[in-house]
Scaffold this active site. Sequence first.
Site, mmCIF file in Angstrom:
data_model
loop_
_atom_site.group_PDB
_atom_site.id
_atom_site.type_symbol
_atom_site.label_atom_id
_atom_site.label_comp_id
_atom_site.label_asym_id
_atom_site.label_seq_id
_atom_site.Cartn_x
_atom_site.Cartn_y
_atom_site.Cartn_z
ATOM 1 N N GLY A 69 3.572 0.809 2.516
ATOM 2 C CA GLY A 69 5.091 -0.191 2.010
ATOM 3 C C GLY A 69 5.831 0.293 0.927
ATOM 4 N N ARG A 83 8.100 13.890 13.279
ATOM 5 C CA ARG A 83 6.540 15.259 13.165
ATOM 6 C C ARG A 83 7.230 15.975 14.306
ATOM 7 N NH1 ARG A 83 2.290 10.478 12.503
ATOM 8 N NH2 ARG A 83 1.629 10.562 10.214
ATOM 9 N N GLY A 109 0.716 -1.115 0.047
ATOM 10 C CA GLY A 109 -0.048 0.013 0.194
ATOM 11 C C GLY A 109 0.949 1.371 0.157
ATOM 12 N N ASN A 110 0.091 2.043 0.634
ATOM 13 C CA ASN A 110 1.362 3.697 0.460
ATOM 14 C C ASN A 110 2.821 3.511 1.262
ATOM 15 O OD1 ASN A 110 -1.084 4.745 -1.711
ATOM 16 N ND2 ASN A 110 -1.930 5.605 -0.151
ATOM 17 N N HIS A 123 2.451 5.005 20.854
ATOM 18 C CA HIS A 123 1.938 5.290 19.136
ATOM 19 C C HIS A 123 -0.108 6.258 19.454
ATOM 20 C CE1 HIS A 123 2.814 6.218 15.094
ATOM 21 N NE2 HIS A 123 1.715 5.697 14.630
#
Length: 314
Positions: free
Chosen positions: A14, A153, A11-12, A177
């Site tokens: 990975g 972040r 996906g995005n 997290h």
Amino acid sequence: MSKKVSVIGAGNVGATCADVLATRNVASEVVLLDIKEGVSEGKAIDIMQTATLLGIQSRVKGVTNDYTATAGSDVVVITSGLPRKPGMTREELIGVNAGIVKSVVENVLKYSPDATLIIVSNPMDPMCYLTAKISGLPRNKVLGLGGALDSSRFKYYLSQALNANPNDIEATVIGGHGDTTMVPLLSLATCKGVPVTSLLSGEKLDEVAAATKVGGATLTGLLGTSAWYAPGAASATMTEAIIKDQKRIIPCGVLVEGEYGQKDLVIGVPVLLGEGGWEKIVEFPVTAMEKEAFKASADATRKVNQILTDSGIL
């Protein structure tokens, strides 16, 4: 000596992780695996078609659900599972993603029994705890993404508040997290060696800490799904530190057994990353308030882990 990394889930997150690994030439071989036919193959080809443009020396290969292709991996990054939707907490994903992660870990270890595993799947802390418990691996070979991403972040929001280059900022997030459980260490954050507590007002620092804590949820609201560039890059950075034996101190989710006053719990703490996983947990000199926040974070994370036991997954 050649090194091999496998990324489970194309996906995005990975695919971004695989792309960063290839661009940085972290390993001689990167395998991208997904259950959806053609997705990992297509993304691997797309990445490889940038090789002459970006100087990529790594070989990226995509496969559909073929774990034999991952055999002999030094590091395996697990991103499998459903992403968060707007308004969804990481905890709400636990039931669905636990079954997925458990199956992936079992398949990975059939072919790479000595691999170091990096868990990205949400909710990350319980998924990493589940992996630590079922894998049979030494605890230094199971790591969670959280702290590396959250700290990145934190540095971003500090750089915005200071109008400074993020690369000039040192800042660390410990704890779970989660939107309410992470602990940005304001007392230790610096810009070019100068404590940010002397550069920003208490009110501004509180704003930065609050923005950091909901950093993931903010992006989910904007994008309609989980973020991917920073999570992919953070997991690739952890992988690189391990593969290249860089001895970098990066906060990661690890199984603590007495460190920071906690045991039998995966939670974000600073660790020294090198060949074979994390080599030691580094205990930072946190304030009494930060210590109390970390304890509250640990208590909340432990409650979420209880879902794994109550549901019979563990």
